[in-house]
Design a protein around this motif. Structure first.
Motif, short mmCIF file in Angstrom:
data_model
loop_
_atom_site.label_atom_id
_atom_site.label_comp_id
_atom_site.label_asym_id
_atom_site.label_seq_id
_atom_site.Cartn_x
_atom_site.Cartn_y
_atom_site.Cartn_z
N THR A 173 0.84 -1.19 0.00
CA THR A 173 0.00 0.00 0.00
C THR A 173 0.87 1.24 0.00
O THR A 173 2.07 1.18 0.29
CB THR A 173 -0.96 0.02 1.21
OG1 THR A 173 -1.91 1.07 1.04
CG2 THR A 173 -0.20 0.24 2.51
N MET A 174 0.28 2.37 -0.33
CA MET A 174 0.95 3.67 -0.29
C MET A 174 0.42 4.45 0.90
O MET A 174 -0.65 4.14 1.43
CB MET A 174 0.69 4.44 -1.59
CG MET A 174 1.00 3.67 -2.86
SD MET A 174 2.75 3.43 -3.13
CE MET A 174 3.18 5.06 -3.74
N SER A 175 1.15 5.47 1.30
CA SER A 175 0.69 6.30 2.41
C SER A 175 1.23 7.72 2.28
O SER A 175 2.40 7.92 1.98
CB SER A 175 1.15 5.71 3.75
OG SER A 175 0.70 6.52 4.82
N GLN A 176 0.34 8.68 2.51
CA GLN A 176 0.72 10.09 2.43
C GLN A 176 0.52 10.84 3.75
O GLN A 176 0.84 12.02 3.84
CB GLN A 176 -0.09 10.79 1.33
CG GLN A 176 0.20 10.28 -0.07
CD GLN A 176 -0.60 11.02 -1.13
OE1 GLN A 176 -1.30 12.00 -0.84
NE2 GLN A 176 -0.51 10.57 -2.37
N THR A 177 -0.01 10.17 4.77
CA THR A 177 -0.28 10.87 6.03
C THR A 177 0.41 10.14 7.19
O THR A 177 0.58 8.93 7.18
CB THR A 177 -1.79 10.95 6.31
OG1 THR A 177 -2.31 9.61 6.45
CG2 THR A 177 -2.52 11.66 5.19
N ASP A 178 0.77 10.91 8.21
CA ASP A 178 1.44 10.35 9.38
C ASP A 178 0.55 9.35 10.11
O ASP A 178 1.03 8.31 10.57
CB ASP A 178 1.86 11.46 10.34
CG ASP A 178 3.02 12.29 9.79
OD1 ASP A 178 3.75 11.77 8.92
OD2 ASP A 178 3.20 13.44 10.22
N ILE A 179 -0.75 9.67 10.24
CA ILE A 179 -1.65 8.79 10.98
C ILE A 179 -1.75 7.43 10.29
O ILE A 179 -1.78 6.38 10.95
CB ILE A 179 -3.05 9.44 11.15
CG1 ILE A 179 -3.94 8.58 12.05
CG2 ILE A 179 -3.72 9.68 9.81
CD1 ILE A 179 -5.25 9.25 12.40
N HIS A 180 -1.76 7.42 8.97
CA HIS A 180 -1.83 6.17 8.21
C HIS A 180 -0.51 5.41 8.31
O HIS A 180 -0.50 4.19 8.48
CB HIS A 180 -2.18 6.47 6.75
CG HIS A 180 -2.50 5.25 5.96
ND1 HIS A 180 -2.22 5.13 4.62
CD2 HIS A 180 -3.07 4.05 6.32
CE1 HIS A 180 -2.61 3.95 4.18
NE2 HIS A 180 -3.12 3.28 5.19
N PHE A 189 3.84 -3.58 8.72
CA PHE A 189 4.33 -3.22 7.39
C PHE A 189 5.72 -2.58 7.52
O PHE A 189 6.04 -1.95 8.52
CB PHE A 189 3.39 -2.21 6.73
CG PHE A 189 2.12 -2.81 6.19
CD1 PHE A 189 1.95 -3.01 4.83
CD2 PHE A 189 1.09 -3.16 7.04
CE1 PHE A 189 0.78 -3.55 4.33
CE2 PHE A 189 -0.10 -3.71 6.56
CZ PHE A 189 -0.25 -3.91 5.19
N SER A 190 6.54 -2.76 6.48
CA SER A 190 7.85 -2.12 6.44
C SER A 190 7.97 -1.35 5.13
O SER A 190 7.28 -1.64 4.15
CB SER A 190 8.97 -3.16 6.55
OG SER A 190 8.85 -4.13 5.53
N VAL A 191 8.85 -0.36 5.12
CA VAL A 191 9.00 0.50 3.95
C VAL A 191 9.95 -0.15 2.95
O VAL A 191 11.06 -0.57 3.30
CB VAL A 191 9.55 1.88 4.35
CG1 VAL A 191 9.73 2.76 3.11
CG2 VAL A 191 8.62 2.56 5.35
N GLU A 192 9.49 -0.23 1.70
CA GLU A 192 10.33 -0.70 0.59
C GLU A 192 10.15 0.28 -0.55
O GLU A 192 9.09 0.35 -1.16
CB GLU A 192 9.94 -2.12 0.17
CG GLU A 192 10.31 -3.19 1.18
CD GLU A 192 10.17 -4.60 0.61
OE1 GLU A 192 9.93 -4.74 -0.61
OE2 GLU A 192 10.27 -5.54 1.42
N GLU A 193 11.23 1.04 -0.82
CA GLU A 193 11.20 2.08 -1.84
C GLU A 193 10.10 3.09 -1.53
O GLU A 193 10.13 3.76 -0.54
CB GLU A 193 11.07 1.46 -3.23
CG GLU A 193 12.25 0.55 -3.60
CD GLU A 193 12.10 -0.07 -4.97
OE1 GLU A 193 11.06 0.12 -5.62
OE2 GLU A 193 13.06 -0.75 -5.38
N ASP A 194 9.06 3.12 -2.37
CA ASP A 194 8.03 4.15 -2.19
C ASP A 194 6.74 3.61 -1.59
O ASP A 194 5.71 4.28 -1.62
CB ASP A 194 7.71 4.80 -3.54
CG ASP A 194 7.15 3.80 -4.55
OD1 ASP A 194 7.33 2.59 -4.32
OD2 ASP A 194 6.53 4.24 -5.54
#
Length: 201
Positions: A173-180, A189-194
């Protein structure tokens, strides 16, 4: 005086409890307020305040004990994307969804739409699609009264059976907000690239 400060604290706890959207949080804060009021009643030697708030303490503790003993039932129920109920749900919660997941623009052709049920009540909705072994989440939204993380922990815990039945090995999934972002991190979940990714065992 110290007694007045205790009274103000008790009043503040009761007022804050009434602002809670979660019934569980309301009961816990209301219990804390009632216990503080009992102390206040002793400080000012007021029997009516003591009796009233002891009764409130007992009622809140009874509710919390009953809640702890009750097993919550969760279920993921896939429905037709064109459902009128889905359309109304997304319309009604549009502003709150935009605040948390502003990148969500609506259900697209080919999306899977899933009701997230809590004790048979539609507490949230999941929208996404399967592609190359991944379930790409466009929307994972739970309404305020049920936002205690339990539904999310179930969905990405025991509830992953829903994804596995679709042949999914990872959720993205993508995320643009701090709360999400904070929610996704708490769900494993962990961050992979974007994007945020959670691999299924």
């Amino acid at each position: 005086s110290p007694a007045e400060l205790v009274g103000y604290l008790a009043s503040a706890l009761v007022v804050i409890s009434l602002a809670m959207t979660s019934l569980l949080k309301l009961r816990i804060l209301n219990l804390a307020g009632a216990i503080t009021f009992v102390g206040y009643g002793f400080l000012i030697d007021s029997i009516p305040i003591i009796i009233t708030n002891v009764a409130i303490v007992v009622l809140n503790m009874t509710f919390l004990a009953r809640t702890a003993r009750t097993e919550t039932l969760f279920r993921a129920l896939e429905v037709e994307p064109e459902s009128a109920f889905v359309e109304e749900f997304l319309r009604f919660y549009q502003a709150d969804i935009a605040r948390i997941v502003p990148e969500f623009t609506g259900v697209e052709p080919g999306d899977s739409v899933v009701w997230l049920l809590r004790d048979a009540v539609p507490a949230g909705i999941l929208v996404g699609r399967v592609k190359d072994g991944a379930f790409a989440v466009a929307l994972d939204y739970v309404i305020r009264p049920y936002r205690d993380m339990k539904l999310g922990r179930w969905l990405y815990g025991r509830g992953v059976a829903f994804f596995k039945r679709k042949g999914v090995t990872r959720i993205e999934t993508m995320s643009q907000t701090d709360i999400h972002r904070r929610y996704l991190e708490r769900m494993g979940f962990s961050v992979e690239e974007d994007r945020f990714v959670r691999y299924l065992d």
